[in-house]
Design an enzyme around this catalytic site. Structure first.
Site, PDB file in Angstrom:
ATOM      1  N   HIS A   1       1.146  -0.407 -10.680  1.00 53.19           N
ATOM      2  CA  HIS A   1       0.282  -0.713  -9.978  1.00 53.19           C
ATOM      3  C   HIS A   1      -0.464  -2.526 -10.413  1.00 53.19           C
ATOM      4  O   HIS A   1      -1.055  -2.624 -10.551  1.00 53.19           O
ATOM      5  CB  HIS A   1      -1.574  -0.419  -9.725  1.00 53.19           C
ATOM      6  CG  HIS A   1      -1.763  -0.975  -7.909  1.00 53.19           C
ATOM      7  ND1 HIS A   1      -2.493  -0.045  -7.235  1.00 53.19           N
ATOM      8  CD2 HIS A   1      -1.958  -2.136  -7.780  1.00 53.19           C
ATOM      9  CE1 HIS A   1      -3.535  -1.207  -6.356  1.00 53.19           C
ATOM     10  NE2 HIS A   1      -2.808  -1.637  -6.755  1.00 53.19           N
TER      11      HIS A   1
ATOM     12  N   ARG B   1       0.691  -1.142   0.316  1.00 53.63           N
ATOM     13  CA  ARG B   1      -0.187  -0.004   0.070  1.00 53.63           C
ATOM     14  C   ARG B   1       1.002   1.287   0.011  1.00 53.63           C
ATOM     15  O   ARG B   1       1.913   1.522   0.972  1.00 53.63           O
ATOM     16  CB  ARG B   1      -0.705   0.327   1.404  1.00 53.63           C
ATOM     17  CG  ARG B   1      -1.456  -1.132   1.364  1.00 53.63           C
ATOM     18  CD  ARG B   1      -2.787  -0.683   0.154  1.00 53.63           C
ATOM     19  NE  ARG B   1      -3.976  -2.193   0.422  1.00 53.63           N
ATOM     20  CZ  ARG B   1      -3.767  -2.710  -1.024  1.00 53.63           C
ATOM     21  NH1 ARG B   1      -3.060  -2.976  -1.678  1.00 53.63           N
ATOM     22  NH2 ARG B   1      -4.910  -4.142  -0.585  1.00 53.63           N
TER      23      ARG B   1
END
Length: 310
Positions: free
Chosen positions: A273, A225
């Site tokens: 990502h 994250r």
């Protein structure tokens, strides 16, 4: 009577999910109508993604559960309209993708592959890397994804330490927990992999103080994250040489703004990502299994603890 399953993921992924969900429900022996446009009051289960069309769960008065397609639930766990059970996604495809991405980048930095790949000056400078058993790797986060990555790295011979907020026991891994355990896990670490969930307790876990605990020239790898890292502290550590490189797949703002310093920094690798994308086939199997379990009165997999935030 058929169950009504609403697909509330990103609309452009409906065509991809329609056949895999249909097949998974059939294989699970469930009679289901799966659509992306069901009337809210008729929906039994919601297949959900935070970037999909459903943000207000109030109209879904019959829904028995919300089944997220994402591993992370920080964007939905605080939604006060979501009062039914919530599950997060942990599936074979997600775990395998993360294991491959993490292992590849750990080996890349361990072996110093960038040095040779980027050598355009015809320099003959043999640098022999240490053996894996001589390389200290720390994995922060020992959930399903962190565990499989830690076990894979240990199987390759790396000296692996794992840290989690609650104590874990994993064969072949030195497992630590708590604040003192975090400091011990990071002290002298040469490669640090971040796989913690994002909560108020994990935000900025990588900061000026924890960066200084690591070995001089350590590497940060973050497929977890974005907010786990204090960006200013990391940039300062990269500039000073305390951290030799950061390979980052997740960020506080995504897509990463074009003017962000990470893009231009010579010691940062940005990936968009992609470390562990949810695959339609394998995630559909988990969704169908959770519906089967709930309909049979069995506990669902990967149920989210609202208080813990994951």
């Amino acid at each position: 009577m058929a169950l009504n399953i609403l697909f509330a993921g990103r609309p452009d992924r409906w065509d991809e999910y329609r056949p895999t969900l249909s097949r998974a429900f059939q294989e699970a022996g469930l009679d289901a109508v799966i659509r992306d446009d069901l009337p809210p009051a008729e929906v039994d289960y919601i297949v959900y993604a935070p970037n999909g069309p459903v943000q207000d769960f109030t109209p879904y008065t019959r829904a028995k559960a919300v089944l997220s397609l994402w591993a992370g639930v920080e964007k939905v766990v605080g939604n006060k309209t979501l009062t039914m059970p919530l599950t997060r996604m942990v599936d074979h495809g997600l775990a395998q993708g993360m294991r491959e991405w993490v292992t590849g980048h750990v080996l890349r930095h361990h072996l110093g592959m960038d040095r040779d790949i980027l050598n355009r000056e015809a320099r003959w400078e043999p640098v022999v890397p240490p053996l894996a058993e001589e390389r200290k790797v720390t994995v922060l986060g020992l959930g399903a994804l962190g565990r499989i990555c830690a076990e894979t790295l240990a199987s390759l011979g790396f000296d692996v330490t794992g840290w989690s907020r609650a104590q874990k026991q994993i064969d072949g891994i030195r497992c630590l927990a708590g604040e003192d355990g975090l400091q011990e896990a990071l002290t002298g670490a040469e490669i640090v992999v971040l796989l913690l969930p994002f909560t108020s307790e994990t935000e900025n876990v990588i900061n000026a103080q924890t960066l200084d605990l690591m070995a001089k020239g350590a590497v940060i790898i973050n497929p977890g994250r974005g907010p786990l890292i204090d960006d200013e502290a990391l940039l300062s550590a990269l500039d000073s040489g305390q951290i030799s490189h950061a390979t980052l797949d997740v960020f506080r703002v995504e897509p990463l703004p074009q003017d962000h310093p990470y893009w231009a920094h010579p010691r940062v690798t940005v990936t968009p990502h992609i470390a562990a994308e949810t695959r339609a086939r394998t995630s559909s199997e988990v969704i169908a299994e959770n519906v089967r379990r709930n309909e049979a009165g069995e506990p669902m997999l990967f149920l989210v603890d609202r208080d813990a935030g994951y």
